[in-house]
Motif scaffolding. Structure first.
Motif, PDB file in Angstrom:
ATOM      1  N   LEU A  79       0.834  -1.204   0.000  1.00 13.49           N
ATOM      2  CA  LEU A  79       0.000   0.000   0.000  1.00 13.49           C
ATOM      3  C   LEU A  79       0.868   1.253   0.000  1.00 13.49           C
ATOM      4  CD1 LEU A  79      -2.946   1.068   0.177  1.00 13.49           C
ATOM      5  CD2 LEU A  79      -2.567   1.266   2.662  1.00 13.49           C
ATOM      6  N   PRO A  80       0.693   2.157  -0.975  1.00 14.35           N
ATOM      7  CA  PRO A  80       1.455   3.408  -0.972  1.00 14.35           C
ATOM      8  C   PRO A  80       1.143   4.231   0.280  1.00 14.35           C
ATOM      9  CG  PRO A  80       0.396   3.048  -3.101  1.00 14.35           C
ATOM     10  CD  PRO A  80      -0.179   2.037  -2.155  1.00 14.35           C
ATOM     11  N   GLN A  81       2.186   4.867   0.832  1.00 19.00           N
ATOM     12  CA  GLN A  81       2.016   5.682   2.026  1.00 19.00           C
ATOM     13  C   GLN A  81       2.679   7.043   1.836  1.00 19.00           C
ATOM     14  OE1 GLN A  81       2.455   3.784   5.884  1.00 19.00           O
ATOM     15  NE2 GLN A  81       2.734   1.800   4.899  1.00 19.00           N
ATOM     16  N   LEU A  82       2.139   8.039   2.540  1.00 20.47           N
ATOM     17  CA  LEU A  82       2.661   9.399   2.413  1.00 20.47           C
ATOM     18  C   LEU A  82       4.127   9.496   2.837  1.00 20.47           C
ATOM     19  CD1 LEU A  82      -0.415  11.428   3.702  1.00 20.47           C
ATOM     20  CD2 LEU A  82       0.600  11.595   1.419  1.00 20.47           C
ATOM     21  N   VAL A  83       4.544   8.655   3.783  1.00 19.04           N
ATOM     22  CA  VAL A  83       5.926   8.745   4.261  1.00 19.04           C
ATOM     23  C   VAL A  83       6.931   8.405   3.162  1.00 19.04           C
ATOM     24  CG1 VAL A  83       5.461   8.369   6.703  1.00 19.04           C
ATOM     25  CG2 VAL A  83       5.742   6.393   5.180  1.00 19.04           C
ATOM     26  N   GLU A  84       6.490   7.779   2.080  1.00 23.02           N
ATOM     27  CA  GLU A  84       7.400   7.479   0.977  1.00 23.02           C
ATOM     28  C   GLU A  84       7.908   8.746   0.299  1.00 23.02           C
ATOM     29  OE1 GLU A  84       6.037   4.356  -1.731  1.00 23.02           O
ATOM     30  OE2 GLU A  84       4.612   3.740  -0.183  1.00 23.02           O
ATOM     31  N   LEU A  85       7.204   9.850   0.504  1.00 23.15           N
ATOM     32  CA  LEU A  85       7.605  11.113  -0.109  1.00 23.15           C
ATOM     33  C   LEU A  85       8.653  11.861   0.708  1.00 23.15           C
ATOM     34  CD1 LEU A  85       4.044  12.347  -1.167  1.00 23.15           C
ATOM     35  CD2 LEU A  85       5.738  11.153  -2.573  1.00 23.15           C
ATOM     36  N   ASP A  86       8.908  11.395   1.927  1.00 28.17           N
ATOM     37  CA  ASP A  86       9.900  12.051   2.778  1.00 28.17           C
ATOM     38  C   ASP A  86      11.309  11.813   2.237  1.00 28.17           C
ATOM     39  OD1 ASP A  86       7.800  12.721   4.404  1.00 28.17           O
ATOM     40  OD2 ASP A  86       8.229  11.211   5.936  1.00 28.17           O
ATOM     41  N   GLU A  87      12.111  12.837   2.257  1.00 24.31           N
ATOM     42  CA  GLU A  87      13.524  12.688   1.898  1.00 24.31           C
ATOM     43  C   GLU A  87      14.310  12.411   3.169  1.00 24.31           C
ATOM     44  OE1 GLU A  87      15.210  15.679  -0.543  1.00 24.31           O
ATOM     45  OE2 GLU A  87      13.560  15.652  -2.002  1.00 24.31           O
ATOM     46  N   VAL A  88      14.918  11.227   3.245  1.00 24.28           N
ATOM     47  CA  VAL A  88      15.631  10.786   4.437  1.00 24.28           C
ATOM     48  C   VAL A  88      17.109  10.621   4.080  1.00 24.28           C
ATOM     49  CG1 VAL A  88      15.808   9.002   6.209  1.00 24.28           C
ATOM     50  CG2 VAL A  88      13.563   9.599   5.252  1.00 24.28           C
ATOM     51  N   PRO A  89      18.013  11.270   4.813  1.00 29.14           N
ATOM     52  CA  PRO A  89      19.446  11.136   4.508  1.00 29.14           C
ATOM     53  C   PRO A  89      19.886   9.673   4.494  1.00 29.14           C
ATOM     54  CG  PRO A  89      19.087  12.889   6.111  1.00 29.14           C
ATOM     55  CD  PRO A  89      17.761  12.194   5.944  1.00 29.14           C
ATOM     56  N   GLY A  90      20.685   9.328   3.507  1.00 30.39           N
ATOM     57  CA  GLY A  90      21.196   7.969   3.388  1.00 30.39           C
ATOM     58  C   GLY A  90      20.342   7.052   2.544  1.00 30.39           C
ATOM     59  N   PHE A  91      19.140   7.480   2.202  1.00 32.25           N
ATOM     60  CA  PHE A  91      18.255   6.674   1.355  1.00 32.25           C
ATOM     61  C   PHE A  91      18.311   7.238  -0.057  1.00 32.25           C
ATOM     62  CE2 PHE A  91      17.027   5.342   5.463  1.00 32.25           C
ATOM     63  CZ  PHE A  91      16.476   4.088   5.325  1.00 32.25           C
ATOM     64  N   VAL A  92      18.771   6.414  -0.996  1.00 34.05           N
ATOM     65  CA  VAL A  92      19.118   6.875  -2.339  1.00 34.05           C
ATOM     66  C   VAL A  92      18.410   6.036  -3.394  1.00 34.05           C
ATOM     67  CG1 VAL A  92      21.354   7.757  -1.570  1.00 34.05           C
ATOM     68  CG2 VAL A  92      21.172   5.383  -2.364  1.00 34.05           C
ATOM     69  N   THR A  93      18.527   6.446  -4.640  1.00 28.17           N
ATOM     70  CA  THR A  93      17.816   5.741  -5.709  1.00 28.17           C
ATOM     71  C   THR A  93      18.486   4.421  -6.095  1.00 28.17           C
ATOM     72  OG1 THR A  93      18.998   7.055  -7.359  1.00 28.17           O
ATOM     73  CG2 THR A  93      16.821   7.849  -6.668  1.00 28.17           C
ATOM     74  N   GLY A  97      24.278  -0.311  -5.473  1.00 28.27           N
ATOM     75  CA  GLY A  97      25.342  -0.175  -6.461  1.00 28.27           C
ATOM     76  C   GLY A  97      25.119  -0.926  -7.746  1.00 28.27           C
ATOM     77  N   ASP A  98      23.862  -1.079  -8.140  1.00 29.24           N
ATOM     78  CA  ASP A  98      23.586  -1.809  -9.385  1.00 29.24           C
ATOM     79  C   ASP A  98      24.220  -1.139 -10.597  1.00 29.24           C
ATOM     80  OD1 ASP A  98      22.165  -3.949  -8.399  1.00 29.24           O
ATOM     81  OD2 ASP A  98      20.188  -3.067  -8.744  1.00 29.24           O
ATOM     82  N   VAL A 293      16.778   2.253  -0.006  1.00 26.15           N
ATOM     83  CA  VAL A 293      16.307   2.877  -1.229  1.00 26.15           C
ATOM     84  C   VAL A 293      15.349   4.013  -0.882  1.00 26.15           C
ATOM     85  CG1 VAL A 293      14.337   1.282  -1.509  1.00 26.15           C
ATOM     86  CG2 VAL A 293      15.325   2.408  -3.517  1.00 26.15           C
ATOM     87  N   GLN A 294      15.421   5.054  -1.668  1.00 32.88           N
ATOM     88  CA  GLN A 294      14.583   6.226  -1.449  1.00 32.88           C
ATOM     89  C   GLN A 294      13.105   5.829  -1.458  1.00 32.88           C
ATOM     90  OE1 GLN A 294      13.933   9.688  -4.461  1.00 32.88           O
ATOM     91  NE2 GLN A 294      15.807  10.163  -3.319  1.00 32.88           N
ATOM     92  N   GLY A 295      12.389   6.214  -0.422  1.00 32.71           N
ATOM     93  CA  GLY A 295      10.972   5.913  -0.309  1.00 32.71           C
ATOM     94  C   GLY A 295      10.643   4.790   0.644  1.00 32.71           C
ATOM     95  N   ALA A 296      11.674   4.124   1.201  1.00 34.73           N
ATOM     96  CA  ALA A 296      11.426   2.943   2.042  1.00 34.73           C
ATOM     97  C   ALA A 296      11.922   3.102   3.474  1.00 34.73           C
ATOM     98  CB  ALA A 296      12.073   1.722   1.406  1.00 34.73           C
ATOM     99  N   ALA A 297      12.282   4.304   3.891  1.00 34.40           N
ATOM    100  CA  ALA A 297      12.903   4.482   5.209  1.00 34.40           C
ATOM    101  C   ALA A 297      12.002   4.034   6.347  1.00 34.40           C
ATOM    102  CB  ALA A 297      13.301   5.950   5.399  1.00 34.40           C
ATOM    103  N   HIS A 298      10.685   4.115   6.158  1.00 30.92           N
ATOM    104  CA  HIS A 298       9.754   3.759   7.241  1.00 30.92           C
ATOM    105  C   HIS A 298       9.751   2.265   7.542  1.00 30.92           C
ATOM    106  CE1 HIS A 298       7.653   3.441   3.416  1.00 30.92           C
ATOM    107  NE2 HIS A 298       6.742   2.665   3.972  1.00 30.92           N
ATOM    108  N   PHE A 299      10.381   1.457   6.692  1.00 30.37           N
ATOM    109  CA  PHE A 299      10.457   0.010   6.936  1.00 30.37           C
ATOM    110  C   PHE A 299      11.721  -0.391   7.702  1.00 30.37           C
ATOM    111  CE2 PHE A 299       7.738  -0.294   2.990  1.00 30.37           C
ATOM    112  CZ  PHE A 299       6.683  -0.973   3.577  1.00 30.37           C
ATOM    113  N   GLU A 300      12.652   0.517   7.922  1.00 30.20           N
ATOM    114  CA  GLU A 300      13.969   0.129   8.438  1.00 30.20           C
ATOM    115  C   GLU A 300      13.905  -0.331   9.898  1.00 30.20           C
ATOM    116  OE1 GLU A 300      18.441   1.554   7.679  1.00 30.20           O
ATOM    117  OE2 GLU A 300      17.168   3.101   8.584  1.00 30.20           O
ATOM    118  N   VAL A 301      14.647  -1.407  10.178  1.00 28.33           N
ATOM    119  CA  VAL A 301      14.841  -1.943  11.520  1.00 28.33           C
ATOM    120  C   VAL A 301      16.329  -1.800  11.831  1.00 28.33           C
ATOM    121  CG1 VAL A 301      14.688  -3.995  12.992  1.00 28.33           C
ATOM    122  CG2 VAL A 301      12.948  -3.587  11.214  1.00 28.33           C
TER     123      VAL A 301
END
Length: 338
Positions: A79-93, A97-98, A293-301
């Protein structure tokens, strides 16, 4: 040897629905998803334009979600969430290193003896924490042109003994497209093993049909299929049957999970997942720390919490049911154990 549970045995039921039709019928509108689950009151909390990453989830996977529960662990993964729009340092596209590992069109070469092909940019489900949610698939598709560039790169590197199909999801490709690859691999004697990373046997188990298992079973290679399930509720009798078909085609079946806050960051949930996987004839393999990855910081443990959870698993499960806790770091020679 892993033995299948009774539910995993193949029975001569009515023909399964065509996976391509089920793919086309996937839910792609977040409002519809909330309606199906009796959660219409959450519609005002959805981000605009799916936060730049389209929702996609098969209806069979939706049916495994708990109706009326906004914290359902399967729902939270898609489910898309508003927190995905937050810019969080260290979370990149490009979290792992693909782009630096590209060696030919759709070919990534990170680890000795192994090459990964970006076989497809599509998937039957779009997980919100996907580390390739920003990947330029339009420019990097190994299957283009009958796999020509990818196969030529492999031909020139005799050190590559294992080929990994990834994506997107490689099983999004038609079996006829996979057959093209099989014919090309027959000309590469150094490749002895094919590994397929796929979420489809879990989220769209109908994909593991007779045509696919016929192709897989006929390949004169060692075969490994790595599934991706994060919670025991993702597994049902249809997934059991798909896993049984994979094993009958000669594949070793493993599972990798991602540790996700609010989804499976609980010792009971992780233990239940390992037990349920083994009942389906699947061995737990990796438990990944979240790729940043950018947009996923709310999942981090955090790492401390992750290590505590794995110690709890070691205290209650046999060693073969405890997945290895790892992180992928761009430029490393292997996954980094924690």
């Amino acid at each position: 040897m892993i033995t299948a549970s009774p539910a995993a045995r193949i029975t001569p039921d009515a023909p399964a629905a065509d996976w391509r039709q089920l793919w086309r019928e996937a839910v792609t509108d977040a409002g519809e998803l909330l309606d199906l689950l009796g959660l219409q009151h959450l519609a005002g909390q959805l981000p605009p334009a799916d936060a730049g990453f389209q929702l996609r989830v098969p209806r069979g996977f939706v049916a495994r979600m708990r109706h009326g529960d906004p914290r359902d662990p399967l729902l939270l993964q898609v489910l898309p969430q508003l927190v995905e729009l937050d810019e969080v340092p260290g979370f990149v596209t490009d979290a792992v290193g693909d782009m630096a590992a590209r060696e030919a069109r759709g070919v990534l070469h990170k680890y000795h003896g192994r090459a990964l092909l970006i076989a497809s940019g599509s998937g039957a489900i779009n997980c919100r924490y996907c580390f390739r949610r920003h990947f330029p698939y339009g420019e990097e598709m190994a299957a283009a042109g009958q796999w020509k560039q990818a196969l030529e790169h492999l031909r020139q590197d005799p050190s590559i003994s294992e080929l990994i199909l990834s994506g997107g999801d490689p099983l999004a490709l038609a079996t006829t497209k996979l057959e093209e690859l099989g014919r090309g691999l027959a000309e590469l004697p150094q490749v002895i093993r094919l590994r397929i990373h796929s979420r489809l046997p879990v989220v769209l188990p109908e994909r593991i049909d007779d045509a696919f298992t016929g192709w897989l079973g006929a390949l004169p290679l060692q075969k490994v299929v790595v599934l991706h399930a994060n919670h025991a509720n993702e597994l049902d009798a249809s997934v059991d049957a798909a896993c049984a078909r994979l094993r009958a085609a000669g594949a070793t079946v493993l599972n990798q999970s991602v540790l996700l806050r609010g989804v499976n960051d609980d010792a009971n949930a992780l233990a239940e997942l390992s037990e349920r996987l083994f009942a389906a004839g699947v061995l737990p393999y990796y438990l990944h720390q979240l790729d940043r990855v950018q947009g996923a910081a709310h999942f981090e443990v955090d790492d401390h919490r992750a290590l505590v959870l794995v110690e709890a698993l070691r205290a209650r499960l046999p060693g073969y049911l405890v997945p290895r806790l790892v992180r992928e770091v761009g430029g490393d020679a292997s996954k980094r154990p924690l």
